[in-house]
Design a protein around this motif. Structure first.
Motif, PDB file in Angstrom:
ATOM      1  N   MET A   1      35.873 122.121   6.475  1.00  0.00           N
ATOM      2  CA  MET A   1      35.265 123.184   5.813  1.00  0.00           C
ATOM      3  C   MET A   1      34.386 123.820   6.435  1.00  0.00           C
ATOM      4  O   MET A   1      34.129 125.196   6.079  1.00  0.00           O
ATOM      5  CB  MET A   1      34.934 122.342   4.347  1.00  0.00           C
ATOM      6  CG  MET A   1      34.634 123.297   3.382  1.00  0.00           C
ATOM      7  SD  MET A   1      33.864 122.255   1.800  1.00  0.00           S
ATOM      8  CE  MET A   1      31.888 122.174   2.246  1.00  0.00           C
ATOM      9  N   VAL A   2      33.384 123.246   7.363  1.00  0.00           N
ATOM     10  CA  VAL A   2      32.351 123.962   7.961  1.00  0.00           C
ATOM     11  C   VAL A   2      33.080 125.245   8.808  1.00  0.00           C
ATOM     12  O   VAL A   2      32.598 126.279   8.792  1.00  0.00           O
ATOM     13  CB  VAL A   2      31.566 123.002   8.699  1.00  0.00           C
ATOM     14  CG1 VAL A   2      30.430 123.883   9.736  1.00  0.00           C
ATOM     15  CG2 VAL A   2      30.890 122.063   7.896  1.00  0.00           C
TER      16      VAL A   2
ATOM     17  N   GLY B   1      31.781 126.728  -2.673  1.00  0.00           N
ATOM     18  CA  GLY B   1      31.969 125.293  -2.806  1.00  0.00           C
ATOM     19  C   GLY B   1      32.786 124.926  -4.342  1.00  0.00           C
ATOM     20  O   GLY B   1      33.214 123.904  -4.376  1.00  0.00           O
ATOM     21  N   LEU B   2      32.225 125.836  -5.349  1.00  0.00           N
ATOM     22  CA  LEU B   2      33.036 125.394  -6.583  1.00  0.00           C
ATOM     23  C   LEU B   2      34.454 125.816  -6.410  1.00  0.00           C
ATOM     24  O   LEU B   2      35.259 124.953  -7.170  1.00  0.00           O
ATOM     25  CB  LEU B   2      32.463 126.658  -7.635  1.00  0.00           C
ATOM     26  CG  LEU B   2      30.862 126.260  -8.179  1.00  0.00           C
ATOM     27  CD1 LEU B   2      30.469 127.582  -8.823  1.00  0.00           C
ATOM     28  CD2 LEU B   2      30.784 124.905  -8.797  1.00  0.00           C
ATOM     29  N   ALA B   3      34.694 126.604  -5.638  1.00  0.00           N
ATOM     30  CA  ALA B   3      36.388 127.060  -5.684  1.00  0.00           C
ATOM     31  C   ALA B   3      36.924 125.655  -4.798  1.00  0.00           C
ATOM     32  O   ALA B   3      38.023 125.461  -5.248  1.00  0.00           O
ATOM     33  CB  ALA B   3      36.658 128.268  -4.906  1.00  0.00           C
ATOM     34  N   VAL B   4      36.353 125.381  -3.595  1.00  0.00           N
ATOM     35  CA  VAL B   4      36.943 124.126  -2.958  1.00  0.00           C
ATOM     36  C   VAL B   4      36.930 122.885  -4.006  1.00  0.00           C
ATOM     37  O   VAL B   4      37.997 122.325  -4.141  1.00  0.00           O
ATOM     38  CB  VAL B   4      35.913 123.861  -1.690  1.00  0.00           C
ATOM     39  CG1 VAL B   4      36.554 122.419  -1.098  1.00  0.00           C
ATOM     40  CG2 VAL B   4      36.096 125.149  -0.861  1.00  0.00           C
ATOM     41  N   SER B   5      35.942 122.627  -4.682  1.00  0.00           N
ATOM     42  CA  SER B   5      35.783 121.645  -5.722  1.00  0.00           C
ATOM     43  C   SER B   5      36.794 121.501  -6.789  1.00  0.00           C
ATOM     44  O   SER B   5      37.378 120.688  -7.197  1.00  0.00           O
ATOM     45  CB  SER B   5      34.388 121.499  -6.345  1.00  0.00           C
ATOM     46  OG  SER B   5      34.094 120.510  -7.201  1.00  0.00           O
TER      47      SER B   5
ATOM     48  N   THR C   1      38.671 132.566  -0.702  1.00  0.00           N
ATOM     49  CA  THR C   1      38.711 131.619   0.653  1.00  0.00           C
ATOM     50  C   THR C   1      38.645 129.973   0.362  1.00  0.00           C
ATOM     51  O   THR C   1      39.045 129.272   0.786  1.00  0.00           O
ATOM     52  CB  THR C   1      37.939 131.915   1.599  1.00  0.00           C
ATOM     53  OG1 THR C   1      36.514 132.265   1.025  1.00  0.00           O
ATOM     54  CG2 THR C   1      38.382 133.375   2.221  1.00  0.00           C
ATOM     55  N   GLY C   2      37.702 129.955  -0.760  1.00  0.00           N
ATOM     56  CA  GLY C   2      37.337 128.440  -1.397  1.00  0.00           C
ATOM     57  C   GLY C   2      38.531 127.877  -1.814  1.00  0.00           C
ATOM     58  O   GLY C   2      38.700 126.764  -1.688  1.00  0.00           O
TER      59      GLY C   2
ATOM     60  N   PHE D   1      42.940 123.711  -1.185  1.00  0.00           N
ATOM     61  CA  PHE D   1      44.272 123.421  -0.984  1.00  0.00           C
ATOM     62  C   PHE D   1      44.484 122.891   0.317  1.00  0.00           C
ATOM     63  O   PHE D   1      45.192 121.893   0.197  1.00  0.00           O
ATOM     64  CB  PHE D   1      45.252 124.735  -1.386  1.00  0.00           C
ATOM     65  CG  PHE D   1      46.613 124.274  -1.161  1.00  0.00           C
ATOM     66  CD1 PHE D   1      47.269 123.802  -2.307  1.00  0.00           C
ATOM     67  CD2 PHE D   1      47.270 124.951  -0.159  1.00  0.00           C
ATOM     68  CE1 PHE D   1      48.631 123.608  -2.374  1.00  0.00           C
ATOM     69  CE2 PHE D   1      48.556 124.708   0.058  1.00  0.00           C
ATOM     70  CZ  PHE D   1      49.146 123.913  -0.678  1.00  0.00           C
ATOM     71  N   ILE D   2      44.043 123.600   1.319  1.00  0.00           N
ATOM     72  CA  ILE D   2      44.220 122.705   2.674  1.00  0.00           C
ATOM     73  C   ILE D   2      43.651 121.442   2.881  1.00  0.00           C
ATOM     74  O   ILE D   2      44.321 120.503   3.151  1.00  0.00           O
ATOM     75  CB  ILE D   2      43.831 123.824   3.809  1.00  0.00           C
ATOM     76  CG1 ILE D   2      44.635 125.003   3.817  1.00  0.00           C
ATOM     77  CG2 ILE D   2      43.897 123.218   5.295  1.00  0.00           C
ATOM     78  CD1 ILE D   2      43.962 126.191   4.721  1.00  0.00           C
TER      79      ILE D   2
END
Length: 402
Positions: free
Chosen positions: A137-138, A175-179, A370-371, A376-377
């Motif tokens: 993620m970084v 971060g919210l999109a990844v979460s 992109t998040g 998803f990845i």
């Protein structure tokens, strides 16, 4: 290792080794041994920002009762990896655009400031991602954040010091999109709570951030550095007072709630990121600090009870109302100040407002899209997704004894 806990020995060390060898090789290619440009940032200013990112955010994220080792340890790891990557990406972009290279201290300072976006994003997925996922993620986020910044710089002509202040906006919504791609923990999971000791350590991080935030907002100011420092301080002071005031008014028993103070006292600093160097009167900064703190506390009720359940998002550290909403207020404040400044020149006014509004919309759009893709990845089986039963658990990664 306790039964049921998977080892990352076959994956994480090799990923870190590959990244470090790659960074070292690229550093050898891009960093020439010739005379470096004269330093344009003082070491004490850089040290303040470094303390803020390392100590401040390291302790700020230590509120979970059984995730203290991971909160501080992984924060150090992702910053050590991310700063190196961020410096190299910045140098690569300068080389491609044929712009003059900057001095080493300024490069590291900008990279450290840019890592704020990654640390904020980490707060949204805190306890739900393993170190392998965090490192990936970084890498993705620093690349995308730099691309977003340079799009703003090149196409919209946004100054570099202003585009870098998009870290709060970008970090929160990335971060919210990844979460949103991770499973939600049980509503009353015991490990997803704090203790008096963990709350105290987290408040220590908040104090570090509060003390050093004026340096963060003023370090890259082209001019009016002292004004940026004073305006940020006044905004932070009013945010702190408002946080205590609203905490008493909004709790059932009329007592202070540490979660309110923890999230709202920094809101003024976040909001002033865009305008600290242009606000001419301290009372304007104080009003922004008051509004920012109010949005952080009142927004926490709306976000946690209405928005997050509807969107099925679990925001572990509350980055939306701690950083996202105050950053949106700061974006709105900057547009209003531009309207006031260019009011007499209507053609120029329309152009300026559209450009800066477009920059904020671009930043949020890139972060969300992109998040979602990154989330998803990260949830592919290849990256050893953590089962919900092992969320917020140090024992999954560290040698600990309870």
């Amino acid at each position: 290792m306790a039964a049921g806990y998977r080892s990352f020995r076959a994956s994480l060390p090799w990923l870190l080794l590959t990244l470090q060898l790659g960074f070292t090789s690229l550093c050898w290619v891009f960093f020439s041994p010739g005379d470096a440009p004269r330093a344009t940032i003082s070491y004490p200013a850089f040290q303040d920002v470094n303390h803020m990112v390392m100590f401040g955010f390291g302790f700020f994220l230590m509120f979970l009762r059984r995730f203290g080792f991971s909160s501080t340890g992984f924060n150090l790891l992702i910053i050590a990896v991310g700063v190196q990557g961020s410096v190299l990406i910045e140098d690569l972009l300068l080389s491609v655009l044929q712009k003059q290279s900057e001095d080493g201290l300024r490069r590291i300072a900008k990279a450290t400031m840019g890592m704020t976006a990654v640390v904020i994003s980490t707060g949204a997925v805190l306890g739900k991602t393993n170190p392998l996922q965090l490192i990936l993620m970084v890498v993705v986020e620093i690349i995308v954040f730099h691309m977003s910044r340079w799009m703003n710089n090149i196409f919209l002509q946004i100054p570099q010091n202003i585009s870098l202040m998009h870290v709060h906006l970008f970090g929160a919504y990335f971060g919210l999109a990844v979460s949103s791609r991770f499973s939600e923990p049980p509503a009353r999971a015991e490990k997803n709570t704090s203790t008096p000791k963990s709350d105290l350590l987290s408040m220590l991080g908040t104090l570090f951030l509060w003390v050093f935030w004026p340096s963060f907002n003023s370090m890259l100011a082209v001019k009016n550095e002292s004004r940026a420092i004073s305006n940020t301080y006044f905004a932070l002071a009013v945010s702190a007072v408002t946080a205590f005031l609203l905490s008493v008014l909004t709790t059932k028993d009329g007592k202070f709630r540490m979660a309110h103070v923890h999230s709202a006292v920094l809101a003024g600093g976040v909001t002033l990121g865009y305008t600290a160097h242009v606000v001419e009167a301290p009372w304007i900064a104080m009003i922004l600090g008051l509004l920012a703190s109010g949005i952080a506390i009142l927004g926490s009720y709306c976000v946690q009870r209405c928005l997050n359940p509807a969107l099925k998002i679990h925001d572990t550290s509350g980055v939306h109302f701690t950083f996202g909403l105050p950053a949106l207020l700061g974006a709105l404040a900057q547009v209003i100040f531009l309207v006031i400044k260019h009011w007499a020149d209507l053609p120029s006014l329309e152009n300026v407002v559209l450009i800066h509004s477009g920059a904020f919309c671009l930043t949020i759009s890139v972060a969300l899209v992109t998040g979602l893709i990154t989330g998803f990845i990260l949830n592919l089986r290849l990256f050893k997704t953590i089962p919900v039963s092992k969320y917020f658990e140090d024992q999954f990664y560290w040698e600990v004894s309870f």
